[in-house]
Scaffold this motif. Structure first.
Motif, PDB file in Angstrom:
ATOM      1  N   ILE A  16      20.614  32.625  75.746  1.00 37.00           N
ATOM      2  CA  ILE A  16      21.253  32.419  77.370  1.00 37.00           C
ATOM      3  C   ILE A  16      21.070  33.818  78.039  1.00 37.00           C
ATOM      4  O   ILE A  16      20.506  33.967  79.267  1.00 37.00           O
ATOM      5  N   ALA A  17      21.551  34.798  77.499  1.00 40.21           N
ATOM      6  CA  ALA A  17      21.363  36.183  78.327  1.00 40.21           C
ATOM      7  C   ALA A  17      19.843  36.591  78.564  1.00 40.21           C
ATOM      8  O   ALA A  17      19.788  36.984  79.559  1.00 40.21           O
ATOM      9  N   LYS A  18      19.052  36.335  77.678  1.00 35.39           N
ATOM     10  CA  LYS A  18      17.739  36.615  77.851  1.00 35.39           C
ATOM     11  C   LYS A  18      16.852  35.924  79.307  1.00 35.39           C
ATOM     12  O   LYS A  18      16.012  36.379  79.856  1.00 35.39           O
TER      13      LYS A  18
ATOM     14  N   SER B 122      22.843  45.173  84.468  1.00 32.88           N
ATOM     15  CA  SER B 122      23.979  45.061  83.537  1.00 32.88           C
ATOM     16  C   SER B 122      23.774  46.129  82.309  1.00 32.88           C
ATOM     17  O   SER B 122      22.893  46.819  82.079  1.00 32.88           O
ATOM     18  N   CYS B 123      25.070  46.338  81.558  1.00 28.01           N
ATOM     19  CA  CYS B 123      24.999  46.998  80.600  1.00 28.01           C
ATOM     20  C   CYS B 123      23.996  46.639  79.384  1.00 28.01           C
ATOM     21  O   CYS B 123      23.736  47.456  78.496  1.00 28.01           O
ATOM     22  N   LEU B 124      23.553  45.382  79.449  1.00 30.06           N
ATOM     23  CA  LEU B 124      22.498  45.018  78.533  1.00 30.06           C
ATOM     24  C   LEU B 124      21.421  45.504  78.774  1.00 30.06           C
ATOM     25  O   LEU B 124      20.291  45.380  77.875  1.00 30.06           O
ATOM     26  N   ALA B 125      20.978  46.063  79.981  1.00 27.16           N
ATOM     27  CA  ALA B 125      19.663  46.566  80.396  1.00 27.16           C
ATOM     28  C   ALA B 125      19.185  47.609  79.375  1.00 27.16           C
ATOM     29  O   ALA B 125      20.055  48.522  79.035  1.00 27.16           O
TER      30      ALA B 125
ATOM     31  N   THR C 250      29.399  41.974  85.342  1.00 30.12           N
ATOM     32  CA  THR C 250      29.216  40.607  85.987  1.00 30.12           C
ATOM     33  C   THR C 250      28.214  39.735  85.419  1.00 30.12           C
ATOM     34  O   THR C 250      28.485  38.565  85.309  1.00 30.12           O
ATOM     35  N   TYR C 251      27.262  40.271  84.902  1.00 33.46           N
ATOM     36  CA  TYR C 251      25.989  39.520  84.427  1.00 33.46           C
ATOM     37  C   TYR C 251      26.793  39.063  82.841  1.00 33.46           C
ATOM     38  O   TYR C 251      26.481  37.819  82.641  1.00 33.46           O
TER      39      TYR C 251
END
Length: 311
Positions: A193-195, A208-211, A229-230
């Motif tokens: 989902i995140a990707k 996002s912190c996921l970047a 938020t993401y």
């Protein structure tokens, strides 16, 4: 001479075993390797040999053996197929009983016995009708109604992970179907989902912190807890699918409570909060406001549930 009971949880890599007292107290637990070579012909003899060794060490009598396996199991203990073990159709109950001389033997699906264990000694204590969902690499489930495992006609009851929750899905699940709950709420599904998470006007992955880091389910939930938020949007999508799926389950079996376990559940209360909200949005009014609990027994749920079948 003391009477002991043994709970066995057979996995594709290891077999977990627990020695229990007549009162249901876990006295000792241990593991042996699962030898899956040669179509798994050594698995049950290895288990029996290990149990006998423990019996001799303790000097007691084995009064019952319960076992969970990763596949569908009929009410009379016939395993229909266990790809992870190399088994085809195996009358596991009869074989264990024959090898040990113990008449009190019960075999069930591993997700079902985990649910039974959680109802007995874990997050489902105080209830006798629960649905357990295990969120890990895949999504498993177990349904307990009035203290009894709901196995279904062919032992495949409770396969919650393969409920169809998205008819528009174009990618296939591991089961061959499309739009399964597992594709959105397993650890790999949450990362998926995140990707590909795209909402016009919504948060963006690059902000996002996921970047630029390895995306994991833990990182997503940690990000959501910190206000990213993401990540919050990804968790909302996860909760929407899980809440929707469990609402469908409730319409059929009307449990007292849902227990959520597996590695993903370590994220904690954030999972319960978002899932319960979407559950209540989708379920009929008479089934709203069920209890949602986190599992408590971890990897021991299987041995507890296995022994509960025979104690």
């Amino acid at each position: 001479m003391a009477n002991f009971y043994v709970g066995v949880d057979v996995g594709g890599t290891t077999v977990k075993m627990g020695l229990f007292s007549e009162e249901g107290e876990l006295l000792e637990k241990w593991e042996i390797p699962t030898r899956t070579e040669e179509s798994g012909v050594n698995i049950l003899p290895d288990i029996v040999k290990s149990i006998e060794s423990k019996r001799q060490e303790k000097g007691g009598h084995i009064s019952g053996i319960g076992m969970g396996v990763p596949g569908p199991v009929t009410d009379d203990g016939v395993v229909l197929k266990c790809a992870n073990l190399g088994w085809g159709v195996v009358s596991a109950k009869n074989e264990v009983s024959s090898l040990t001389g113990v008449g009190n033997v019960a075999i069930a699906n591993d997700a079902n016995i985990a649910a039974l264990g959680e109802m007995w000694k874990g997050g489902g204590r105080g209830f006798n009708s629960i649905v357990m969902v295990t969120l890990g690499t895949g999504v498993g489930g177990g349904i307990i109604i009035r203290g009894k495992i709901l196995t279904g006609s062919m032992g495949a009851g409770g396969e919650i992970g393969h409920l169809k929750v998205n008819p528009q899905e174009t990618e296939s699940c591991n089961c061959g179907g499309k739009g399964c709950l597992e594709q959105y709420t397993s650890a790999t599904g949450i990362v998926r989902i995140a990707k590909k998470h795209l909402h016009p006007g919504g948060a963006k992955l690059e902000d996002s912190c996921l970047a630029g880091v390895e995306i994991t389910a833990k990182a997503i939930f940690d990000g959501a807890k910190s206000g990213d938020t993401y990540c919050e949007e990804v968790v909302e999508e996860f909760g929407r699918y899980l809440g929707y799926g469990l609402a469908n389950v409730a319409q059929v079996v009307d449990p007292e409570a849902f227990v959520i376990g597996g590695g993903v559940s370590r994220a904690g209360e954030i999972i319960l909060d978002v899932t319960k909200r979407y559950y209540n949005d989708h379920v009929m009014f008479a089934l709203q406001n069920k209890e949602f609990r986190l599992a408590e027994l971890g990897n021991d749920a299987g041995i507890y549930g296995a022994v509960k079948m025979v104690i």
